[in-house]
Design an enzyme around this catalytic site. Structure first.
Site, PDB file in Angstrom:
ATOM      1  N   HIS A  53      -7.143  -2.201   9.000  1.00 42.18           N
ATOM      2  CA  HIS A  53      -6.805  -3.868   8.740  1.00 42.18           C
ATOM      3  C   HIS A  53      -6.984  -4.716   9.937  1.00 42.18           C
ATOM      4  CE1 HIS A  53      -4.376  -3.388   4.877  1.00 42.18           C
ATOM      5  NE2 HIS A  53      -4.442  -2.036   5.480  1.00 42.18           N
ATOM      6  N   GLY A  63      -2.541   3.990  -3.864  1.00 39.53           N
ATOM      7  CA  GLY A  63      -3.032   4.830  -4.831  1.00 39.53           C
ATOM      8  C   GLY A  63      -4.694   5.375  -4.646  1.00 39.53           C
ATOM      9  N   GLU A  84      -6.583  -7.780  10.130  1.00 39.32           N
ATOM     10  CA  GLU A  84      -5.594  -8.748  10.267  1.00 39.32           C
ATOM     11  C   GLU A  84      -4.320  -8.276  11.285  1.00 39.32           C
ATOM     12  OE1 GLU A  84      -3.892  -6.206   7.399  1.00 39.32           O
ATOM     13  OE2 GLU A  84      -5.688  -6.985   7.550  1.00 39.32           O
ATOM     14  N   SER A 134       0.739  -1.310   0.129  1.00 35.13           N
ATOM     15  CA  SER A 134      -0.125  -0.004   0.012  1.00 35.13           C
ATOM     16  C   SER A 134       0.703   1.137   0.139  1.00 35.13           C
ATOM     17  CB  SER A 134      -0.984  -0.032   1.003  1.00 35.13           C
ATOM     18  OG  SER A 134      -1.837  -0.971   1.212  1.00 35.13           O
ATOM     19  N   ASN A 184      -3.783   2.452   7.372  1.00 35.41           N
ATOM     20  CA  ASN A 184      -2.848   2.970   6.418  1.00 35.41           C
ATOM     21  C   ASN A 184      -3.697   3.141   4.994  1.00 35.41           C
ATOM     22  OD1 ASN A 184      -0.722   3.128   4.359  1.00 35.41           O
ATOM     23  ND2 ASN A 184      -0.188   1.321   4.150  1.00 35.41           N
ATOM     24  N   CYS A 218      -9.520  -1.991   3.285  1.00 39.07           N
ATOM     25  CA  CYS A 218      -8.970  -0.703   2.870  1.00 39.07           C
ATOM     26  C   CYS A 218      -9.404  -0.235   1.551  1.00 39.07           C
ATOM     27  CB  CYS A 218      -7.424  -0.877   3.200  1.00 39.07           C
ATOM     28  SG  CYS A 218      -6.520   0.526   3.331  1.00 39.07           S
ATOM     29  N   LEU A 219      -8.482  -0.490   0.694  1.00 41.57           N
ATOM     30  CA  LEU A 219      -8.871  -0.045  -0.741  1.00 41.57           C
ATOM     31  C   LEU A 219     -10.077  -0.779  -1.108  1.00 41.57           C
ATOM     32  CD1 LEU A 219      -8.136   1.371  -3.291  1.00 41.57           C
ATOM     33  CD2 LEU A 219      -6.557  -0.263  -3.838  1.00 41.57           C
ATOM     34  N   GLY A 224      -4.481  -1.919  -1.006  1.00 40.64           N
ATOM     35  CA  GLY A 224      -3.652  -1.818  -2.081  1.00 40.64           C
ATOM     36  C   GLY A 224      -3.369  -0.047  -2.149  1.00 40.64           C
ATOM     37  N   GLY A 271      -5.150   7.005   2.506  1.00 44.30           N
ATOM     38  CA  GLY A 271      -4.991   8.475   2.332  1.00 44.30           C
ATOM     39  C   GLY A 271      -6.486   8.949   1.873  1.00 44.30           C
ATOM     40  N   TYR A 272      -7.279   8.084   1.370  1.00 40.04           N
ATOM     41  CA  TYR A 272      -8.638   8.129   0.912  1.00 40.04           C
ATOM     42  C   TYR A 272      -9.656   7.645   1.930  1.00 40.04           C
ATOM     43  CZ  TYR A 272      -6.096   9.772  -3.235  1.00 40.04           C
ATOM     44  OH  TYR A 272      -5.437  10.223  -4.202  1.00 40.04           O
TER      45      TYR A 272
END
Length: 357
Positions: free
Chosen positions: A325, A215, A327, A46, A282, A240-241, A213, A284-285
């Site tokens: 996350h 971006g 995990e 990530s 973790n 997450c992503l 992931g 940014g979006y």
């Protein structure tokens, strides 16, 4: 050690000594507040294309071990730390932190005033930075930021086990997510991020996990229809992503945070119980609250600090998502039950399939 510089696009320059690979590096400067887990952090896909600043003052004190890499090779652009420990002390240590960076081809800089750097990023917002042995007047442009394509597997991989069969959609998955599924007894097929619904259908899994992931999730816009089909047909968990992509596939919107959530102590409220869980994050979006169709999804988790969306559950299909996350590598295991419950759910559903609407 050679003197080096981190130059921000906003003009600030931070001095230190270069470690790791002997090459210049350009990336998005972000920071992580975790006190431990630096090995997992630098190998997390990530962070592709990012220069990670460690808030904790001493990095490298317990060395690098043979078990905790989250990917085969780090994808991050660089590392910024305060005090570098070159004499690690731990019975599992096989390598120094600086040697790990050099081996992976990652540039780092040590001896930096990381507190001032983090304060700068917090006031400026996430900015581009350049690691070099010289100061830069002007930063070069970033080329090709579609990092998911760079970190996703190119081949389908199968891991045999006795339990339910789960497809892991690889947008840049961490090894610990795969390990968590295997520990629950799942057979796992890891597939490239671009795998369409028809190929997933041919694999015939019992459930699908959409991974974390790097971006901007909008870079995957052309795959939203496939993501929606897959999630409608199979019990799904987005992490997450993966959480952002499922929300986008159903018509929601995302936005970029000023400096993101990266650390191992982010408080998240579980709305069904009112309990607060400490989570590893973790990203940014975030998913925009007002863009969510409340007739389709209910919000399951909220960030205590900024009230951002941390989890969703579909009201008709067995689809759930979390921004954090579960995990927990590295980080607390307050929410590891989410993966357990996902596996229990797909096992109980068995061969039941859901008609595509």
């Amino acid at each position: 050690m050679e003197q080096g510089y981190l130059t921000l696009e906003t003009g600030e320059v931070f001095e230190g000594v270069l470690i790791g690979a002997k090459k210049d590096s350009l990336g998005e400067v972000v920071f992580n507040t975790s006190m431990t887990g630096y090995q997992e952090i630098i190998t997390d896909p990530s962070y592709a294309g990012q220069i990670i600043t460690f808030c904790y003052p001493i990095i490298g004190n317990y060395g690098i071990n043979a078990m905790d890499d989250e990917s085969i090779s780090p994808a991050l652009a660089g590392v910024v730390i305060g005090d570098l420990c070159e004499t690690p002390s731990h019975y599992q240590s096989i390598q120094k932190f600086s040697d790990k960076l050099a081996q992976a081809g990652v540039t780092g800089i040590a001896g930096v005033d990381t507190r001032l750097l983090v304060k700068t990023v917090r006031s400026r917002g996430t900015v581009r930075g350049y690691l070099s042995h010289t100061k830069k007047e002007e930063l070069p442009p970033v080329k090709n930021t579609f990092w998911v394509e760079k970190v996703s597997t190119k081949k389908t991989k199968y891991f045999k086990n006795k339990g339910p069969h789960v497809v892991l959609m690889d947008f840049g998955y961490k090894k610990s997510i795969l390990t968590a599924l295997l520990d629950e007894g799942c057979a796992v097929t890891v597939v490239p991020y671009s795998t369409p619904f028809e190929k997933i259908k041919a694999i015939d899994p019992d459930g699908v996990l959409f991974s974390n992931g790097p971006g901007d999730p909008m870079e995957l816009k052309k795959w939203f229809p496939e993501i929606k089909k897959i999630s409608q047909h199979y019990p799904s968990l987005g992490i997450c992503l993966g959480h952002q992509l499922i929300a986008l596939a159903y018509g929601a919107q995302t936005e970029k945070l000023a400096y993101g959530h990266r650390g191992g102590n982010h408080p998240v409220k579980e709305l069904s119980t009112g309990k607060v869980k400490i989570t590893s994050q973790n990203h940014g979006y975030v998913v925009v609250d007002s863009s969510i169709d409340k007739n389709v999804f209910k919000i399951t988790y909220l960030n205590v600090n900024d009230k951002s969306i941390e989890g969703l559950k579909h009201k008709h299909y067995p689809i759930q998502t979390v921004q954090f996350h579960p995990e927990a590598h590295p980080g607390p295991n307050d929410t590891v039950h989410i993966i357990t419950e996902f596996v229990t759910q797909i096992a109980s559903l068995g061969e039941t399939r859901y008609a595509i609407k």
